[in-house]
Design an enzyme around this catalytic site. Structure first.
Site, PDB file in Angstrom:
ATOM      1  N   GLU A  15      -0.266 -12.467  -1.471  1.00 20.18           N
ATOM      2  CA  GLU A  15      -1.722 -12.498  -1.657  1.00 20.18           C
ATOM      3  C   GLU A  15      -2.150 -13.760  -2.398  1.00 20.18           C
ATOM      4  O   GLU A  15      -1.526 -14.139  -3.399  1.00 20.18           O
ATOM      5  CB  GLU A  15      -2.177 -11.254  -2.450  1.00 20.18           C
ATOM      6  N   GLU A  41      -9.004  -9.532   4.312  1.00 22.83           N
ATOM      7  CA  GLU A  41      -9.362  -8.145   3.950  1.00 22.83           C
ATOM      8  C   GLU A  41     -10.702  -8.102   3.212  1.00 22.83           C
ATOM      9  O   GLU A  41     -10.947  -8.900   2.287  1.00 22.83           O
ATOM     10  CB  GLU A  41      -8.265  -7.554   3.049  1.00 22.83           C
ATOM     11  N   LYS A  87       4.772 -11.433   3.284  1.00 19.71           N
ATOM     12  CA  LYS A  87       3.341 -11.656   3.028  1.00 19.71           C
ATOM     13  C   LYS A  87       3.112 -11.745   1.537  1.00 19.71           C
ATOM     14  O   LYS A  87       3.757 -11.027   0.760  1.00 19.71           O
ATOM     15  CB  LYS A  87       2.512 -10.520   3.634  1.00 19.71           C
ATOM     16  N   SER A  89       0.840  -1.199   0.000  1.00 17.49           N
ATOM     17  CA  SER A  89       0.000   0.000   0.000  1.00 17.49           C
ATOM     18  C   SER A  89       0.877   1.253   0.000  1.00 17.49           C
ATOM     19  O   SER A  89       0.370   2.358  -0.180  1.00 17.49           O
ATOM     20  CB  SER A  89      -0.942  -0.002   1.209  1.00 17.49           C
TER      21      SER A  89
HETATM   22  O1  KIV Z   1      -0.436  -3.452   1.570  1.00 14.37           O
HETATM   23  C1  KIV Z   1      -1.005  -3.401   2.674  1.00 14.37           C
HETATM   24  O2  KIV Z   1      -0.936  -2.417   3.416  1.00 14.37           O
HETATM   25  C2  KIV Z   1      -1.780  -4.559   3.073  1.00 14.37           C
HETATM   26  C3  KIV Z   1      -2.747  -4.370   4.203  1.00 14.37           C
HETATM   27  C4  KIV Z   1      -3.905  -3.595   3.736  1.00 14.37           C
HETATM   28  C5  KIV Z   1      -3.145  -5.642   4.819  1.00 14.37           C
HETATM   29  O3  KIV Z   1      -1.668  -5.583   2.493  1.00 14.37           O
END
Ligand code: KIV
Length: 282
Positions: free
Chosen positions: A115, A182, A113, A46
């Site tokens: 997706e 999310e 992380k 983000s």
């Molecule tokens: O990129 C991000 O900030 C995220 C969060 C919204 C979980 O993946």
């Protein structure tokens, strides 16, 4: 001071007080998040929309992410840091390992992380096999904006709920240490949380998940628009704009800098200089 979270401790954090995760993108934000005592800092992709001015996370590159993760690590050396693998950076096993390895070695991340559910399982497996802790991310996955047809709430129909539940079970079975959920209905968030042995971290998934994550700018009221699930807990935007306007007004009226914010020379030194310089005038 609370004990530092680790991937191992995170994995068994079930039935305990909710975890607090917050995103951060730079040194100052990380410093503040660590001082406030959040459990986990997520260097989210983000960063693309909050900090880099893009209108999606798609343009964010691995180099961008490593840079921001390094800034965050310097600001928060004592907080668990999860770094987001950006768009296409885990498209093949080789790329996955290479890119996640960069986060671990160049930015000292504690986990990465990515997706997706079963469709990204090869990436999850290669990371876990190489001792890189993984956090999953299901529901509204912003890197899939084009195939989702926009940023829409997910898992609203029987079949899509089933898919999400099966993805969560598969990720947990393959060894992820947490799953971000999310943009899904609160009942689905609660059901997934009850079904799997690893913690769920919600963002727009109701209040029954094992923890919550918010984007820094939305949590602190720095944005001008907010998704339904985001609650600003401060008005930093208003405070900053007010501060800049006050600065502007005091510069224009010469109220700033005042005596307190200026350096001074003694009368004696000034007179000596002045006499000397006057004598030099042609
Ligand atoms: O990129 C991000 O900030 C995220 C969060 C919204 C979980 O993946």
């Amino acid at each position: 001071m609370t004990e530092r979270m680790t991937a191992q401790k995170l994995r068994s954090h079930k039935g305990q007080p909710p975890l607090v995760w917050l995103t951060a993108y730079d040194y100052t934000q990380a410093l503040l998040a660590e001082e406030a005592g959040v459990d986990v800092i997520l260097v989210g992709d983000s960063v693309g929309t909050t900090t880099m001015g893009y209108d999606s996370t798609i343009p964010v590159t691995m180099d961008n992410m490593v840079y921001h993760a390094q800034l965050v690590r310097r600001g928060a050396p004592n907080t668990m840091m999860v770094a987001d693998l950006p768009y296409l950076s885990y498209a093949t096993e080789e790329r996955t390992l290479q890119n996640a390895g960069r986060f671990m070695q160049e930015a000292l991340a504690d986990a990465v992380k990515l997706e997706g559910g079963r469709r990204v399982m090869a990436a999850v497996d290669i990371l876990i096999k190489n001792d890189i802790p993984v956090v999953g991310h299901l529901g509204l996955t912003p890197q899939s904006v084009h195939t989702m047809g926009g940023y829409r709430v997910q898992a609203k129909s029987k079949d899509s709920i089933q898919q999400l539940v099966d993805d969560a079970r598969a990720l947990a079975d393959h060894g992820v240490c947490a799953i971000v959920l999310e943009g899904i209905p609160d009942r689905v968030g609660q059901y997934v949380t009850d079904q799997i042995a690893v913690p769920t971290i919600g963002i727009g998934a109701g209040n029954q998940t094992d923890g919550q994550v918010l984007v820094f700018n939305e949590c602190l009221g720095l944005s001008s628009r907010y998704p339904k699930f985001a609650k600003p807990f401060a008005d930093v935007r208003g405070t900053v704009i007010q501060g800049i306007r006050q600065y502007q007004s005091e510069v224009q009226s010469r109220a700033f800098p005042d005596d307190e914010h200026s350096y001074h020379v003694t009368d004696k030194e000034w007179d000596a200089f002045w006499q000397n310089d006057r004598g030099r005038r042609p």
